[in-house]
Enzyme design. Structure first.
Site, PDB file in Angstrom:
ATOM      1  N   GLU A  97      77.396  66.489  42.410  1.00  0.00           N
ATOM      2  CA  GLU A  97      77.083  67.096  41.123  1.00  0.00           C
ATOM      3  C   GLU A  97      77.252  66.090  39.989  1.00  0.00           C
ATOM      4  O   GLU A  97      76.453  66.038  39.061  1.00  0.00           O
ATOM      5  CB  GLU A  97      77.966  68.320  40.842  1.00  0.00           C
ATOM      6  CG  GLU A  97      77.790  69.449  41.830  1.00  0.00           C
ATOM      7  CD  GLU A  97      78.800  69.401  42.973  1.00  0.00           C
ATOM      8  OE1 GLU A  97      79.024  68.308  43.544  1.00  0.00           O
ATOM      9  OE2 GLU A  97      79.363  70.458  43.295  1.00  0.00           O
ATOM     10  N   CYS A 140      84.025  69.019  38.598  1.00  0.00           N
ATOM     11  CA  CYS A 140      82.594  69.175  38.308  1.00  0.00           C
ATOM     12  C   CYS A 140      82.350  70.325  37.341  1.00  0.00           C
ATOM     13  O   CYS A 140      81.527  70.229  36.439  1.00  0.00           O
ATOM     14  CB  CYS A 140      81.804  69.383  39.597  1.00  0.00           C
ATOM     15  SG  CYS A 140      81.725  67.899  40.606  1.00  0.00           S
ATOM     16  N   CYS A 170      83.408  71.824  42.467  1.00  0.00           N
ATOM     17  CA  CYS A 170      84.868  71.707  42.381  1.00  0.00           C
ATOM     18  C   CYS A 170      85.302  71.835  40.920  1.00  0.00           C
ATOM     19  O   CYS A 170      84.472  71.866  40.005  1.00  0.00           O
ATOM     20  CB  CYS A 170      85.329  70.376  42.981  1.00  0.00           C
ATOM     21  SG  CYS A 170      85.004  68.935  41.933  1.00  0.00           S
ATOM     22  N   CYS A 191      81.633  63.297  43.540  1.00  0.00           N
ATOM     23  CA  CYS A 191      80.848  64.479  43.887  1.00  0.00           C
ATOM     24  C   CYS A 191      79.367  64.289  43.578  1.00  0.00           C
ATOM     25  O   CYS A 191      78.996  63.639  42.597  1.00  0.00           O
ATOM     26  CB  CYS A 191      81.361  65.693  43.121  1.00  0.00           C
ATOM     27  SG  CYS A 191      83.033  66.178  43.574  1.00  0.00           S
TER      28      CYS A 191
END
Length: 146
Positions: free
Chosen positions: A63, A102, A99, A61
């Site tokens: 992030e 994260c 998500c 991800c």
């Protein structure tokens, strides 16, 4: 149990953070590889970015990439996180919520962090712990039945 989200107002620096992530995904968007860009702001006001990494077997991800960059470069708490997705070259970037993985990582590294997410038709900000009200902690291991 009913849960009511405590929305926080967006500041000028929050709008700037959204613009940074939006510009990043606009410039780095690659179909099936880089669909999401994220930006994190530290408590000292420094901004770090990251893009979603995808291969045939793994997704990382945006992030996490931004968080890792911030933690590598600065010894400051993460204050705010934002992520935007773009699924085709003609689409305008759209806010997305982090998500679960994260959320866990952001909370683990900064209990004061906030996330900018979509609240209906408008962007809004909330504390990351509100997105993850019952995070995994070592103190909960004994209470878990496997």
């Amino acid at each position: 149990m009913e849960f009511i989200m405590n929305w926080l107002p967006l500041s000028a620096s929050d709008h700037e953070l959204i613009a940074v992530a939006s510009a990043l995904i606009d410039s780095r968007f690659t179909p099936k590889r880089h669909l999401v860009a994220a930006a994190v702001r530290t408590s000292a006001g420094h901004v770090f970015t990251g893009i979603h990494l995808k291969s045939t077997v793994i997704d990382i991800c945006a992030e996490c990439v931004a968080l890792g960059t911030a933690l590598t470069v600065a010894d400051e708490a993460i204050e705010t996180v934002v992520a935007l997705i773009k699924t085709n070259e003609y689409q305008r970037p759209t806010l997305i919520s982090p998500c679960g993985t994260c959320r866990e990582l952001i909370l683990f590294y900064s209990r004061i962090a906030c996330a900018i997410v979509q609240n209906g038709e408008v962007p809004a900000k909330c504390r990351i712990e509100e997105l993850l009200p019952l995070p995994f902690t070592l103190s909960t291991v004994g209470a878990r039945a496997c």
